[in-house]
Design an enzyme around this catalytic site. Structure first.
Site, PDB file in Angstrom:
ATOM      1  N   LYS A 179      -8.307   6.068 -19.598  1.00 20.43           N
ATOM      2  CA  LYS A 179      -8.656   6.604 -20.926  1.00 20.43           C
ATOM      3  C   LYS A 179      -7.449   6.434 -21.894  1.00 20.43           C
ATOM      4  O   LYS A 179      -6.948   5.384 -21.981  1.00 20.43           O
ATOM      5  CB  LYS A 179      -9.165   8.115 -20.807  1.00 20.43           C
TER       6      LYS A 179
ATOM      7  N   ASP B 141      -6.884  19.001 -14.552  1.00 19.63           N
ATOM      8  CA  ASP B 141      -7.244  17.597 -15.305  1.00 19.63           C
ATOM      9  C   ASP B 141      -6.946  17.488 -16.610  1.00 19.63           C
ATOM     10  O   ASP B 141      -7.655  18.153 -17.401  1.00 19.63           O
ATOM     11  CB  ASP B 141      -8.943  17.224 -14.929  1.00 19.63           C
TER      12      ASP B 141
ATOM     13  N   ARG C 243       0.902  -1.128  -0.023  1.00 24.06           N
ATOM     14  CA  ARG C 243       0.036  -0.044  -0.045  1.00 24.06           C
ATOM     15  C   ARG C 243       0.979   1.198   0.054  1.00 24.06           C
ATOM     16  O   ARG C 243       0.593   2.115  -0.637  1.00 24.06           O
ATOM     17  CB  ARG C 243      -0.769   0.179   1.140  1.00 24.06           C
TER      18      ARG C 243
ATOM     19  N   TYR D 209     -16.628  17.070 -15.584  1.00 26.47           N
ATOM     20  CA  TYR D 209     -16.798  15.588 -15.564  1.00 26.47           C
ATOM     21  C   TYR D 209     -17.889  15.200 -14.405  1.00 26.47           C
ATOM     22  O   TYR D 209     -17.836  15.677 -13.415  1.00 26.47           O
ATOM     23  CB  TYR D 209     -15.651  14.675 -15.444  1.00 26.47           C
TER      24      TYR D 209
END
Length: 377
Positions: free
Chosen positions: A195, A170, A46, A98
């Site tokens: 994406k 972004d 982690r 978004y």
């Protein structure tokens, strides 16, 4: 080092232990320590994993930043970055953002005492109007989803710095191949790596890159504390996907230009949104701050019924959420990616029921054009 070369040789291009030219998938959760607190750089996956670290160094190099971070989704990356803020803080965000970003801000962060205002960040005047005494961050999506509005990153960076705001961009639609916001003054860059960076519809992931080591320490603390990290297998898939990013982005754009040219001659199309069009409101800005216009197109056919009819006749455009894959994807934002935004707000922004968004793939452009023609006509 030029961009296509950097995509091949950037980051950690081979395994330092074996010389393998593909960094291995370190499918491991914990690591042997030589003594208490004495280890080889890794304690628990982690906190850090060699495969994820290779990806994080890779994206930091590509975005020209100090440190990169890989998360289990784009929204996990956004959540981690917003977690740098505190209760009582205020964020200014791009209005045409978004739907998932809108949702986390209005349905989750608001419950934690973080306030937000959505503004047209293509206008510094409108952005200034949203400023409050407790404003701590400016979040810009450019180009936006789905209307492809473009914000002047350099100008916004100067303004944000003058107000002592954390400036977050972004960069999902452009990717570091076309646009590098940190070089233009941003503090943090975000990606839905699901994406274009992944590019093959086979991984869900998010990435963040910070401009300096201080922000890097702060974001690593949040990443480790919250724990939404990317798994080794998925990290390896992104490393593989990034190798061909330049080739893919150029192919996406070449096909997008052909489709835009075709749509521009169709009398039934009410409007087309694409930064590469000379009549796009921010066309000159897009030319100046990015190296390409990308592969996303939005166009309005007039009604939701017409949109359904057009989509129902297509053969090579897959009706699906997401974007940026090798296959062409098509969607109706009002009923899919932006359905979480209230209808009244969608209408105010111009996200109509007849708006169709295409993520142009890398198929033969003639097949895509013939498919659109038979559907529209």
């Amino acid at each position: 080092m030029r961009r296509k070369t950097k995509l091949i040789h950037g980051g950690i291009p081979f395994d330092p232990h074996t010389g393998a030219v593909s960094v291995p998938i370190y499918q491991v959760s914990t690591y042997k320590q030589d003594d208490i607190g004495v280890h080889k750089g890794y304690e628990y996956s982690r906190t850090g994993n060699p495969t994820r670290h290779a990806l994080e160094q890779y994206i930091a190099d590509l975005e020209e930043g100090a440190r990169g971070f890989a998360f289990s989704s784009g929204m996990a990356a956004i959540h981690a970055v917003f977690s740098l803020l505190s209760a009582g803080d205020h964020i200014i965000l791009t209005d045409d953002v978004y739907g998932g970003t809108y949702r986390i801000v209005t349905k989750v962060l608001n419950r934690l005492g973080i306030e937000a205002t959505f503004a047209d960040t293509t206008s510094l005047e409108e952005t200034e109007k949203a400023l409050r005494p407790n404003t701590k961050a400016l979040f810009v999506e450019t180009p936006t989803n789905p209307l492809l509005k473009v914000t002047d990153i350099a100008a916004a960076a100067v303004w944000a710095k003058s107000k002592q705001l954390l400036f977050i961009v972004d960069n999902t639609f452009s990717t570091p191949y076309w646009q590098t916001p940190l070089a233009l003054g941003a503090d943090i860059v975000l990606h839905s790596a699901t994406k274009y960076i992944g590019g093959h519809s086979d991984v869900v992931a998010g990435l963040a890159v910070v401009k300096n080591d201080k922000l890097g320490e702060e974001l690593h603390f949040v990443q480790n504390a919250i724990g939404g990290v990317l798994a080794p297998q998925d990290s390896w898939l992104l490393i593989r996907g990034l190798k061909t990013l330049g080739l893919r982005m150029e192919a996406h754009e070449e096909n997008a230009r052909a489709i835009v040219a075709y749509l521009s001659g169709q009398p039934t199309i009410q409007s087309i949104h694409y930064p590469g069009l000379p009549n796009h409101p921010q066309h000159e800005l897009a030319k100046r701050q990015a190296r390409g216009f990308g592969g996303i197109i939005s166009f309005d056919v007039g009604s939701g019924e017409k949109a359904s009819e057009v989509i129902g006749k297509l053969k090579y455009f897959t009706l699906a959420e997401s974007l940026g894959a090798v296959e062409s994807l098509i969607s109706v934002p009002a009923r899919m990616t932006h359905a979480s935004i209230p209808k009244e707000r969608r209408a105010l922004l111009g996200i109509t029921d007849g708006l169709i968004r295409i993520s142009v793939g890398i198929e033969d452009s003639e097949d895509l054009l013939e498919d659109l023609e038979q559907s529209l006509n």
